[in-house]
Design a protein around this motif. Structure first.
Motif, PDB file in Angstrom:
ATOM      1  N   PRO A  67      64.498 108.764  88.212  1.00 59.14           N
ATOM      2  CA  PRO A  67      65.478 109.118  86.681  1.00 59.14           C
ATOM      3  C   PRO A  67      66.807 108.019  87.263  1.00 59.14           C
ATOM      4  O   PRO A  67      67.428 107.930  88.314  1.00 59.14           O
ATOM      5  CB  PRO A  67      65.745 109.952  86.244  1.00 59.14           C
ATOM      6  N   GLU A  68      67.108 106.935  86.477  1.00 58.83           N
ATOM      7  CA  GLU A  68      67.957 106.363  86.190  1.00 58.83           C
ATOM      8  C   GLU A  68      69.505 107.007  86.891  1.00 58.83           C
ATOM      9  O   GLU A  68      69.788 108.278  86.692  1.00 58.83           O
ATOM     10  CB  GLU A  68      68.324 105.907  85.138  1.00 58.83           C
ATOM     11  N   TYR A  69      70.146 106.435  87.585  1.00 59.13           N
ATOM     12  CA  TYR A  69      71.852 107.241  88.171  1.00 59.13           C
ATOM     13  C   TYR A  69      72.522 106.986  87.050  1.00 59.13           C
ATOM     14  O   TYR A  69      72.945 106.220  85.821  1.00 59.13           O
ATOM     15  CB  TYR A  69      72.412 106.336  89.259  1.00 59.13           C
ATOM     16  N   SER A  70      73.130 107.760  87.643  1.00 61.81           N
ATOM     17  CA  SER A  70      73.969 108.935  85.776  1.00 61.81           C
ATOM     18  C   SER A  70      75.108 107.486  85.770  1.00 61.81           C
ATOM     19  O   SER A  70      75.378 106.974  85.117  1.00 61.81           O
ATOM     20  CB  SER A  70      74.224 110.243  86.212  1.00 61.81           C
ATOM     21  N   GLN A  71      75.737 107.443  87.118  1.00 54.16           N
ATOM     22  CA  GLN A  71      76.961 106.632  86.927  1.00 54.16           C
ATOM     23  C   GLN A  71      76.703 104.639  87.208  1.00 54.16           C
ATOM     24  O   GLN A  71      77.727 103.794  86.832  1.00 54.16           O
ATOM     25  CB  GLN A  71      78.445 107.140  88.157  1.00 54.16           C
ATOM     26  N   GLY A  72      75.109 104.698  87.012  1.00 55.40           N
ATOM     27  CA  GLY A  72      75.116 103.489  87.405  1.00 55.40           C
ATOM     28  C   GLY A  72      75.463 102.681  86.200  1.00 55.40           C
ATOM     29  O   GLY A  72      75.346 103.113  84.781  1.00 55.40           O
ATOM     30  N   THR A  73      75.635 101.441  85.736  1.00 52.95           N
ATOM     31  CA  THR A  73      75.975 100.200  85.357  1.00 52.95           C
ATOM     32  C   THR A  73      74.512  99.377  84.534  1.00 52.95           C
ATOM     33  O   THR A  73      73.277 100.184  84.698  1.00 52.95           O
ATOM     34  CB  THR A  73      77.073  99.337  85.629  1.00 52.95           C
ATOM     35  N   TRP A  74      75.473  97.835  84.766  1.00 50.69           N
ATOM     36  CA  TRP A  74      73.617  97.423  84.115  1.00 50.69           C
ATOM     37  C   TRP A  74      73.236  96.908  85.800  1.00 50.69           C
ATOM     38  O   TRP A  74      71.353  96.541  85.292  1.00 50.69           O
ATOM     39  CB  TRP A  74      74.081  95.663  84.117  1.00 50.69           C
ATOM     40  N   THR A  75      73.634  98.026  86.720  1.00 57.03           N
ATOM     41  CA  THR A  75      72.544  97.845  88.068  1.00 57.03           C
ATOM     42  C   THR A  75      71.617  98.604  88.084  1.00 57.03           C
ATOM     43  O   THR A  75      70.751  98.658  89.123  1.00 57.03           O
ATOM     44  CB  THR A  75      72.896  97.638  88.935  1.00 57.03           C
ATOM     45  N   ASN A  76      70.985  98.999  87.106  1.00 54.66           N
ATOM     46  CA  ASN A  76      70.346 100.533  86.732  1.00 54.66           C
ATOM     47  C   ASN A  76      68.846  99.992  87.180  1.00 54.66           C
ATOM     48  O   ASN A  76      68.334  99.061  86.861  1.00 54.66           O
ATOM     49  CB  ASN A  76      70.375 101.836  86.108  1.00 54.66           C
ATOM     50  N   HIS A  77      68.005 100.931  88.321  1.00 55.95           N
ATOM     51  CA  HIS A  77      66.795 100.478  88.207  1.00 55.95           C
ATOM     52  C   HIS A  77      66.000 101.408  86.820  1.00 55.95           C
ATOM     53  O   HIS A  77      66.260 101.787  86.438  1.00 55.95           O
ATOM     54  CB  HIS A  77      66.073 101.121  89.453  1.00 55.95           C
ATOM     55  N   SER A  78      64.891 100.982  86.599  1.00 59.81           N
ATOM     56  CA  SER A  78      63.789 101.189  85.741  1.00 59.81           C
ATOM     57  C   SER A  78      62.839 102.289  86.391  1.00 59.81           C
ATOM     58  O   SER A  78      62.935 102.434  87.953  1.00 59.81           O
ATOM     59  CB  SER A  78      63.293 100.173  85.898  1.00 59.81           C
ATOM     60  N   ALA A  79      63.068 103.921  85.632  1.00 58.75           N
ATOM     61  CA  ALA A  79      62.798 104.937  86.039  1.00 58.75           C
ATOM     62  C   ALA A  79      61.246 104.833  86.757  1.00 58.75           C
ATOM     63  O   ALA A  79      60.238 105.731  88.081  1.00 58.75           O
ATOM     64  CB  ALA A  79      62.494 105.488  84.813  1.00 58.75           C
ATOM     65  N   ARG A  80      60.586 104.246  85.911  1.00 63.78           N
ATOM     66  CA  ARG A  80      58.727 104.464  86.741  1.00 63.78           C
ATOM     67  C   ARG A  80      58.184 102.846  88.024  1.00 63.78           C
ATOM     68  O   ARG A  80      56.937 102.719  87.120  1.00 63.78           O
ATOM     69  CB  ARG A  80      58.013 104.726  85.518  1.00 63.78           C
ATOM     70  N   ARG A  81      59.810 102.311  88.730  1.00 61.09           N
ATOM     71  CA  ARG A  81      59.084 100.808  88.406  1.00 61.09           C
ATOM     72  C   ARG A  81      57.713 100.851  89.977  1.00 61.09           C
ATOM     73  O   ARG A  81      57.970 102.201  90.636  1.00 61.09           O
ATOM     74  CB  ARG A  81      59.961  99.984  89.199  1.00 61.09           C
ATOM     75  N   LYS A  82      56.987  99.881  89.383  1.00 58.68           N
ATOM     76  CA  LYS A  82      56.767 100.450  91.100  1.00 58.68           C
ATOM     77  C   LYS A  82      57.266 100.029  92.894  1.00 58.68           C
ATOM     78  O   LYS A  82      58.389  99.160  92.490  1.00 58.68           O
ATOM     79  CB  LYS A  82      54.928  99.412  91.136  1.00 58.68           C
ATOM     80  N   ARG A  83      57.735 101.038  93.808  1.00 60.18           N
ATOM     81  CA  ARG A  83      58.063 100.559  95.023  1.00 60.18           C
ATOM     82  C   ARG A  83      56.660 100.182  95.900  1.00 60.18           C
ATOM     83  O   ARG A  83      56.298 101.195  96.011  1.00 60.18           O
ATOM     84  CB  ARG A  83      58.263 101.957  95.010  1.00 60.18           C
ATOM     85  N   LYS A  84      57.699  99.425  96.505  1.00 60.34           N
ATOM     86  CA  LYS A  84      56.724  98.799  97.890  1.00 60.34           C
ATOM     87  C   LYS A  84      56.882  99.778  99.065  1.00 60.34           C
ATOM     88  O   LYS A  84      57.817 100.235  99.468  1.00 60.34           O
ATOM     89  CB  LYS A  84      57.062  97.944  98.604  1.00 60.34           C
ATOM     90  N   LEU A  85      55.645 100.283  99.465  1.00 58.84           N
ATOM     91  CA  LEU A  85      55.789 101.103 101.270  1.00 58.84           C
ATOM     92  C   LEU A  85      55.474 100.919 101.891  1.00 58.84           C
ATOM     93  O   LEU A  85      55.653  99.394 102.537  1.00 58.84           O
ATOM     94  CB  LEU A  85      54.595 102.544 100.775  1.00 58.84           C
ATOM     95  N   LEU A  86      56.483 101.162 103.262  1.00 57.66           N
ATOM     96  CA  LEU A  86      56.690 100.729 104.788  1.00 57.66           C
ATOM     97  C   LEU A  86      55.417 101.556 105.250  1.00 57.66           C
ATOM     98  O   LEU A  86      55.428 101.822 106.015  1.00 57.66           O
ATOM     99  CB  LEU A  86      57.895  99.869 104.843  1.00 57.66           C
ATOM    100  N   LEU A  87      54.643 100.169 105.789  1.00 52.35           N
ATOM    101  CA  LEU A  87      53.342 100.891 106.523  1.00 52.35           C
ATOM    102  C   LEU A  87      53.086 100.229 108.152  1.00 52.35           C
ATOM    103  O   LEU A  87      53.476  98.497 107.630  1.00 52.35           O
ATOM    104  CB  LEU A  87      52.429 101.682 106.058  1.00 52.35           C
ATOM    105  N   HIS A  88      52.792 100.242 109.505  1.00 49.30           N
ATOM    106  CA  HIS A  88      51.667  99.825 110.391  1.00 49.30           C
ATOM    107  C   HIS A  88      51.170  98.919 109.414  1.00 49.30           C
ATOM    108  O   HIS A  88      49.863  99.040 108.677  1.00 49.30           O
ATOM    109  CB  HIS A  88      52.077 100.325 111.086  1.00 49.30           C
ATOM    110  N   ARG A  89      50.877  97.898 110.247  1.00 49.94           N
ATOM    111  CA  ARG A  89      49.230  96.930 109.307  1.00 49.94           C
ATOM    112  C   ARG A  89      48.159  97.595 109.590  1.00 49.94           C
ATOM    113  O   ARG A  89      47.426  98.029 108.722  1.00 49.94           O
ATOM    114  CB  ARG A  89      49.056  96.217 110.069  1.00 49.94           C
ATOM    115  N   ALA A  90      47.868  98.327 110.889  1.00 52.08           N
ATOM    116  CA  ALA A  90      46.893  99.294 111.716  1.00 52.08           C
ATOM    117  C   ALA A  90      46.903 100.277 110.149  1.00 52.08           C
ATOM    118  O   ALA A  90      45.494 100.055 109.976  1.00 52.08           O
ATOM    119  CB  ALA A  90      46.535 100.103 112.928  1.00 52.08           C
ATOM    120  N   GLU A  91      47.780 100.947 109.931  1.00 45.87           N
ATOM    121  CA  GLU A  91      47.642 102.465 109.028  1.00 45.87           C
ATOM    122  C   GLU A  91      47.390 102.003 107.126  1.00 45.87           C
ATOM    123  O   GLU A  91      46.422 102.474 107.072  1.00 45.87           O
ATOM    124  CB  GLU A  91      48.936 102.285 108.893  1.00 45.87           C
ATOM    125  N   ILE A  92      47.322 100.066 107.369  1.00 51.13           N
ATOM    126  CA  ILE A  92      47.061 100.011 105.915  1.00 51.13           C
ATOM    127  C   ILE A  92      45.770  99.412 106.272  1.00 51.13           C
ATOM    128  O   ILE A  92      45.002  99.450 104.579  1.00 51.13           O
ATOM    129  CB  ILE A  92      48.061  98.791 104.979  1.00 51.13           C
TER     130      ILE A  92
END
Length: 159
Positions: A67-92
Protein backbone atom coordinates in the motif's frame (compact mmCIF):
# COMPACT_ATOMS: atom_id res chain seq x y z
CA UNK A 1 21.90 4.42 14.68
CA UNK A 2 22.36 0.69 15.26
CA UNK A 3 22.15 -1.61 12.27
CA UNK A 4 19.23 -4.05 12.27
CA UNK A 5 20.03 -7.70 12.83
CA UNK A 6 17.99 -10.82 12.20
CA UNK A 7 14.82 -11.46 10.24
CA UNK A 8 11.60 -9.43 10.60
CA UNK A 9 8.64 -11.00 8.79
CA UNK A 10 6.35 -8.57 6.92
CA UNK A 11 3.97 -10.84 4.99
CA UNK A 12 3.49 -14.54 4.37
CA UNK A 13 1.62 -16.44 1.66
CA UNK A 14 0.12 -19.38 3.56
CA UNK A 15 -2.26 -20.17 0.71
CA UNK A 16 0.68 -20.93 -1.60
CA UNK A 17 1.80 -23.81 0.61
CA UNK A 18 -1.75 -25.18 0.48
CA UNK A 19 -2.27 -24.76 -3.27
CA UNK A 20 1.19 -25.75 -4.50
CA UNK A 21 3.75 -28.48 -3.95
CA UNK A 22 6.94 -26.56 -3.11
CA UNK A 23 9.90 -28.01 -5.03
CA UNK A 24 12.68 -25.50 -4.33
CA UNK A 25 13.02 -22.14 -2.52
CA UNK A 26 15.21 -19.12 -3.20
CA UNK A 27 15.91 -15.86 -1.38
CA UNK A 28 15.87 -12.78 -3.59
CA UNK A 29 16.47 -9.11 -3.00
CA UNK A 30 13.96 -6.50 -4.16
CA UNK A 31 14.44 -3.24 -6.05
CA UNK A 32 12.19 -0.81 -4.15
CA UNK A 33 11.52 2.91 -3.98
CA UNK A 34 11.82 4.86 -0.72
CA UNK A 35 8.09 5.02 -0.02
CA UNK A 36 7.76 1.26 -0.57
CA UNK A 37 10.42 0.58 2.03
CA UNK A 38 8.70 2.90 4.51
CA UNK A 39 5.36 1.22 3.88
CA UNK A 40 6.94 -2.22 4.37
CA UNK A 41 8.55 -1.09 7.62
CA UNK A 42 5.01 -0.38 8.87
CA UNK A 43 4.35 -4.09 8.22
CA UNK A 44 1.84 -3.65 5.43
CA UNK A 45 1.91 -5.92 2.37
CA UNK A 46 -0.01 -8.77 0.74
CA UNK A 47 1.43 -11.65 -1.30
CA UNK A 48 -1.88 -13.40 -2.01
CA UNK A 49 -2.08 -12.89 -5.80
CA UNK A 50 1.66 -12.55 -6.35
CA UNK A 51 3.71 -14.44 -8.91
CA UNK A 52 7.16 -14.22 -10.52
CA UNK A 53 7.62 -13.76 -14.26
CA UNK A 54 10.96 -14.31 -15.98
CA UNK A 55 11.57 -11.93 -18.89
CA UNK A 56 14.84 -11.50 -20.82
CA UNK A 57 16.94 -13.15 -18.09
CA UNK A 58 15.41 -10.93 -15.40
CA UNK A 59 12.97 -11.92 -12.64
CA UNK A 60 9.98 -9.67 -11.95
CA UNK A 61 7.54 -9.86 -9.03
CA UNK A 62 3.97 -9.11 -10.12
CA UNK A 63 0.68 -8.44 -8.23
CA UNK A 64 2.24 -8.03 -4.77
CA UNK A 65 0.28 -5.33 -2.96
CA UNK A 66 2.39 -2.80 -1.05
CA UNK A 67 0.00 0.00 0.00
CA UNK A 68 0.95 3.62 -0.52
CA UNK A 69 2.92 5.25 2.29
CA UNK A 70 0.56 7.42 4.36
CA UNK A 71 3.00 10.37 4.65
CA UNK A 72 4.11 10.06 1.02
CA UNK A 73 3.56 12.96 -1.36
CA UNK A 74 3.75 13.00 -5.15
CA UNK A 75 6.72 10.59 -4.80
CA UNK A 76 4.40 7.75 -3.68
CA UNK A 77 4.54 4.46 -5.56
CA UNK A 78 1.84 2.47 -7.34
CA UNK A 79 0.50 -0.23 -4.99
CA UNK A 80 0.66 -3.17 -7.43
CA UNK A 81 3.59 -2.23 -9.68
CA UNK A 82 5.98 -4.92 -10.88
CA UNK A 83 9.22 -5.08 -8.91
CA UNK A 84 12.56 -6.42 -10.06
CA UNK A 85 14.05 -9.34 -8.13
CA UNK A 86 17.78 -9.58 -7.48
CA UNK A 87 19.01 -13.13 -8.11
CA UNK A 88 22.26 -14.69 -9.28
CA UNK A 89 22.47 -15.54 -12.98
CA UNK A 90 22.72 -19.28 -12.24
CA UNK A 91 19.53 -19.12 -10.14
CA UNK A 92 17.64 -17.29 -12.89
CA UNK A 93 18.81 -19.82 -15.50
CA UNK A 94 17.74 -22.72 -13.28
CA UNK A 95 14.33 -21.12 -12.65
CA UNK A 96 13.85 -20.44 -16.37
CA UNK A 97 14.51 -24.05 -17.30
CA UNK A 98 12.36 -25.52 -14.50
CA UNK A 99 9.43 -23.10 -14.81
CA UNK A 100 9.16 -23.89 -18.53
CA UNK A 101 7.97 -27.39 -17.64
CA UNK A 102 4.22 -28.00 -17.63
CA UNK A 103 2.46 -27.18 -14.38
CA UNK A 104 5.41 -25.38 -12.78
CA UNK A 105 5.25 -21.79 -11.56
CA UNK A 106 7.18 -19.43 -9.31
CA UNK A 107 5.31 -17.98 -6.31
CA UNK A 108 6.36 -15.69 -3.44
CA UNK A 109 6.17 -17.33 -0.01
CA UNK A 110 7.33 -14.62 2.39
CA UNK A 111 8.38 -10.98 2.42
CA UNK A 112 10.77 -9.92 5.19
CA UNK A 113 13.64 -7.70 6.26
CA UNK A 114 16.96 -9.49 6.75
CA UNK A 115 19.66 -7.36 8.38
CA UNK A 116 17.79 -4.23 7.27
CA UNK A 117 17.34 -5.25 3.62
CA UNK A 118 14.02 -6.23 2.05
CA UNK A 119 14.02 -9.83 0.84
CA UNK A 120 11.41 -12.12 -0.68
CA UNK A 121 11.39 -15.91 -0.44
CA UNK A 122 10.24 -17.35 -3.75
CA UNK A 123 9.52 -20.97 -4.56
CA UNK A 124 9.48 -23.11 -7.64
CA UNK A 125 6.15 -24.86 -7.24
CA UNK A 126 3.83 -27.30 -8.96
CA UNK A 127 0.06 -26.89 -8.68
CA UNK A 128 -1.74 -29.46 -6.54
CA UNK A 129 -4.89 -31.22 -7.65
CA UNK A 130 -7.97 -31.06 -5.42
CA UNK A 131 -7.41 -34.59 -4.08
CA UNK A 132 -3.80 -33.71 -3.20
CA UNK A 133 -5.05 -30.78 -1.13
CA UNK A 134 -7.50 -33.04 0.72
CA UNK A 135 -4.75 -35.60 1.33
CA UNK A 136 -2.47 -32.89 2.77
CA UNK A 137 -5.24 -31.67 5.10
CA UNK A 138 -5.96 -35.24 6.20
CA UNK A 139 -2.27 -35.85 7.00
CA UNK A 140 -2.12 -32.58 8.93
CA UNK A 141 -5.19 -33.51 11.00
CA UNK A 142 -3.85 -37.02 11.66
CA UNK A 143 -0.54 -35.58 12.84
CA UNK A 144 -2.36 -33.11 15.11
CA UNK A 145 -4.52 -35.87 16.62
CA UNK A 146 -1.49 -38.08 17.21
CA UNK A 147 0.32 -35.22 18.96
CA UNK A 148 -2.72 -34.58 21.15
CA UNK A 149 -2.95 -38.26 22.10
CA UNK A 150 0.77 -38.39 22.92
CA UNK A 151 0.57 -35.27 25.10
CA UNK A 152 -2.52 -36.65 26.88
CA UNK A 153 -0.62 -39.88 27.68
CA UNK A 154 2.33 -37.87 28.99
CA UNK A 155 0.00 -35.78 31.20
CA UNK A 156 -1.54 -38.93 32.65
CA UNK A 157 1.88 -40.41 33.36
CA UNK A 158 2.97 -37.29 35.23
CA UNK A 159 -0.18 -37.19 37.35
Amino acid sequence: MAKEKGRKLIAQNKKARHDYLILDTYEAGLVLTGTEVKSLRQGRASLVDGFVHLDAHEAWLHNVHVPEYSQGTWTNHSARRKRKLLLHRAEIDKLESKSGETGHTIVPLALYFKDGRAKVEIALAKGKKEYDKRQTLREKQDRREADRAMSAVRRRQRA
